[in-house]
Design a protein around this motif. Sequence first.
Motif, short mmCIF file in Angstrom:
data_model
loop_
_atom_site.label_atom_id
_atom_site.label_comp_id
_atom_site.label_asym_id
_atom_site.label_seq_id
_atom_site.Cartn_x
_atom_site.Cartn_y
_atom_site.Cartn_z
N GLY A 138 0.78 -1.22 0.00
CA GLY A 138 0.00 0.00 0.00
C GLY A 138 0.81 1.27 0.00
O GLY A 138 0.24 2.37 0.00
N VAL A 139 2.13 1.15 0.00
CA VAL A 139 3.00 2.34 0.01
C VAL A 139 3.17 2.84 -1.43
O VAL A 139 3.43 2.06 -2.35
CB VAL A 139 4.37 2.00 0.63
CG1 VAL A 139 5.31 3.20 0.55
CG2 VAL A 139 4.20 1.57 2.07
N GLN A 140 3.02 4.14 -1.61
CA GLN A 140 3.23 4.75 -2.92
C GLN A 140 4.71 5.11 -3.06
O GLN A 140 5.18 6.10 -2.50
CB GLN A 140 2.36 6.01 -3.07
CG GLN A 140 0.87 5.75 -2.89
CD GLN A 140 0.08 7.04 -2.89
OE1 GLN A 140 0.55 8.09 -3.34
NE2 GLN A 140 -1.15 6.97 -2.40
N VAL A 141 5.42 4.27 -3.78
CA VAL A 141 6.88 4.40 -3.88
C VAL A 141 7.22 5.09 -5.20
O VAL A 141 6.84 4.64 -6.28
CB VAL A 141 7.57 3.03 -3.80
CG1 VAL A 141 9.09 3.21 -3.91
CG2 VAL A 141 7.22 2.33 -2.50
N GLU A 142 7.96 6.17 -5.09
CA GLU A 142 8.52 6.86 -6.25
C GLU A 142 10.02 6.65 -6.22
O GLU A 142 10.72 7.20 -5.35
CB GLU A 142 8.17 8.35 -6.20
CG GLU A 142 8.76 9.14 -7.35
CD GLU A 142 8.52 10.63 -7.19
OE1 GLU A 142 9.27 11.41 -7.79
OE2 GLU A 142 7.60 11.02 -6.45
N ALA A 143 10.52 5.80 -7.10
CA ALA A 143 11.92 5.38 -7.05
C ALA A 143 12.69 5.96 -8.22
O ALA A 143 12.18 6.09 -9.35
CB ALA A 143 12.03 3.87 -7.07
N GLU A 144 13.95 6.29 -7.97
CA GLU A 144 14.87 6.77 -8.98
C GLU A 144 16.24 6.15 -8.72
O GLU A 144 16.85 6.37 -7.68
CB GLU A 144 14.98 8.30 -8.95
CG GLU A 144 15.96 8.86 -9.98
CD GLU A 144 16.15 10.35 -9.85
OE1 GLU A 144 16.98 10.91 -10.59
OE2 GLU A 144 15.47 10.97 -8.98
N VAL A 145 16.70 5.35 -9.66
CA VAL A 145 17.99 4.68 -9.55
C VAL A 145 18.85 5.14 -10.71
O VAL A 145 18.49 4.94 -11.88
CB VAL A 145 17.84 3.14 -9.58
CG1 VAL A 145 19.20 2.48 -9.47
CG2 VAL A 145 16.93 2.68 -8.45
N THR A 146 19.97 5.74 -10.40
CA THR A 146 20.87 6.26 -11.44
C THR A 146 22.28 5.75 -11.19
O THR A 146 22.68 5.47 -10.06
CB THR A 146 20.89 7.80 -11.43
OG1 THR A 146 21.32 8.27 -10.14
CG2 THR A 146 19.50 8.35 -11.71
N GLY A 147 23.02 5.66 -12.29
CA GLY A 147 24.41 5.24 -12.19
C GLY A 147 24.57 3.74 -12.32
O GLY A 147 23.60 2.97 -12.31
N PRO A 148 25.81 3.29 -12.44
CA PRO A 148 26.10 1.85 -12.61
C PRO A 148 25.97 1.08 -11.29
O PRO A 148 26.97 0.70 -10.67
CB PRO A 148 27.53 1.85 -13.13
CG PRO A 148 28.14 3.09 -12.54
CD PRO A 148 27.03 4.11 -12.46
N VAL A 149 24.74 0.82 -10.87
CA VAL A 149 24.53 0.11 -9.61
C VAL A 149 25.10 -1.31 -9.67
O VAL A 149 25.57 -1.84 -8.66
CB VAL A 149 23.02 0.09 -9.28
CG1 VAL A 149 22.75 -0.69 -8.00
CG2 VAL A 149 22.48 1.50 -9.15
N ASP A 150 25.08 -1.91 -10.86
CA ASP A 150 25.54 -3.29 -10.98
C ASP A 150 27.06 -3.42 -10.88
O ASP A 150 27.59 -4.52 -10.76
CB ASP A 150 25.07 -3.89 -12.31
CG ASP A 150 25.52 -3.06 -13.50
OD1 ASP A 150 25.76 -1.84 -13.33
OD2 ASP A 150 25.64 -3.62 -14.60
N ARG A 151 27.76 -2.28 -10.92
CA ARG A 151 29.23 -2.33 -10.84
C ARG A 151 29.74 -1.81 -9.50
O ARG A 151 30.93 -1.52 -9.35
CB ARG A 151 29.85 -1.53 -11.98
CG ARG A 151 29.59 -2.14 -13.35
CD ARG A 151 30.60 -1.64 -14.36
NE ARG A 151 30.47 -0.21 -14.60
CZ ARG A 151 29.70 0.32 -15.56
NH1 ARG A 151 28.98 -0.47 -16.34
NH2 ARG A 151 29.64 1.63 -15.72
N LEU A 152 28.86 -1.70 -8.52
CA LEU A 152 29.30 -1.25 -7.19
C LEU A 152 30.13 -2.34 -6.51
O LEU A 152 29.94 -3.54 -6.76
CB LEU A 152 28.07 -0.95 -6.32
CG LEU A 152 27.24 0.28 -6.70
CD1 LEU A 152 25.99 0.34 -5.83
CD2 LEU A 152 28.06 1.56 -6.54
#
Length: 412
Positions: A305-319
Amino acid sequence: MPRFLRPLDRAVTYTRWLHVLVGCVAGLTCASVYGMSDARVLDLFVGFFVLPVPLGVVAGLVPAMRRAEGLQARLMLFPGAHARGAAGPHGAEPTGPGVSVMPSASWNERFRTALWLVLRIEAGSATAFVTWFLMGQTLALIGATAQERTADPALFLPVLGEGPWWTDALLVPVPLLVLLGFVVAVGHFMTAVAGRLLGPSPAQRLAALEERTEQLLERNRIARELHDSIGHALTVAVVQAGAARATADPAFTERALEAIEDTGRHALEDLERVLRVLREDGQPGRRRPTLVDADRLLDSARTSGVQVEAEVTGPVDRLPGPVSREGYRMLQESLTNVLRHAGPVPVRVRVAAAESLLTLDVRNALAEPATPTGRGGSGLRGIRERATLLGGEAHTGPHEGDWRVRVELPLT
């Protein structure tokens, strides 16, 4: 039982006695070779106390001898179950006897082992003579009592055998008590000396302390992971179940059950992986979740029920692995904190992976502005601890009318 009689009721008193007596074997062997027939006191002294010394020194210089003596000392000189436990890889046991069971790694340890062997031989020979003499006195007093007024030539004081028989009967326990007191004293002395001569070196103590510290850090990490994973799963289940009961909508109830099932399955996977680490059964564990798997956290929050507004930027898979794994747990705890304290409120999630910095920002509206969510909770404290361990920082608290969790982790 009186305090001075308590050692007589302890098994370690007699194992120490046996351990000390075994040391006279070298003296007995040398005396037998030297010759004991019609031997004078000086000959006995040379055979039992002088000739075995070079043998003890040579044996003590062998590295493996320190391990053998350490195992014997642990088993027979020290009371408690720890004396029979396996030692750690560095031979030191902080909570057990301070005796190393590792081979000699330096000349200092070899010389200390040689000194210990010489001391054990000397103490063993002396204890053997005292035991033989006092036991002989006990038997002589028993014999004098049985013969009634006939002096036994074996008595140290033959005049005792000339008195009434009952005086000899009363004196029978005296040599035994003296012997037991001597045994207790020698046992305590050898135990104290063993800690000094067979104890771990400063390098071994430091290595054992570092190992213990690593174990405690690993346990703390496991505890945090269990708190985050199981806490998140239970929070989602409670929120979903409450919402399904309140709406009484079959379609919503179906989605809620699916969300509970999916969250519970992931929590069971995390629990199984942690249990495998604790058991150390050697089986390969499942991959720990990282920020690449953040979508499942966001989807789980949305189905609650949570209204999630997500923003993912950058090379997260290379952290870096540690940063990505801990970042996932921080995001999980942040969303759990929202569900637990604020309920189904709008949430803005921002994950930004730059060249040298990972930024995690989670904001949600306060359900009750006068009562900030999660203030002082263990979950938020865990977020700050994780960030500190990775060289970053975390800020939690009210910010511009919202509750904000902001984490910055360096990537270099």
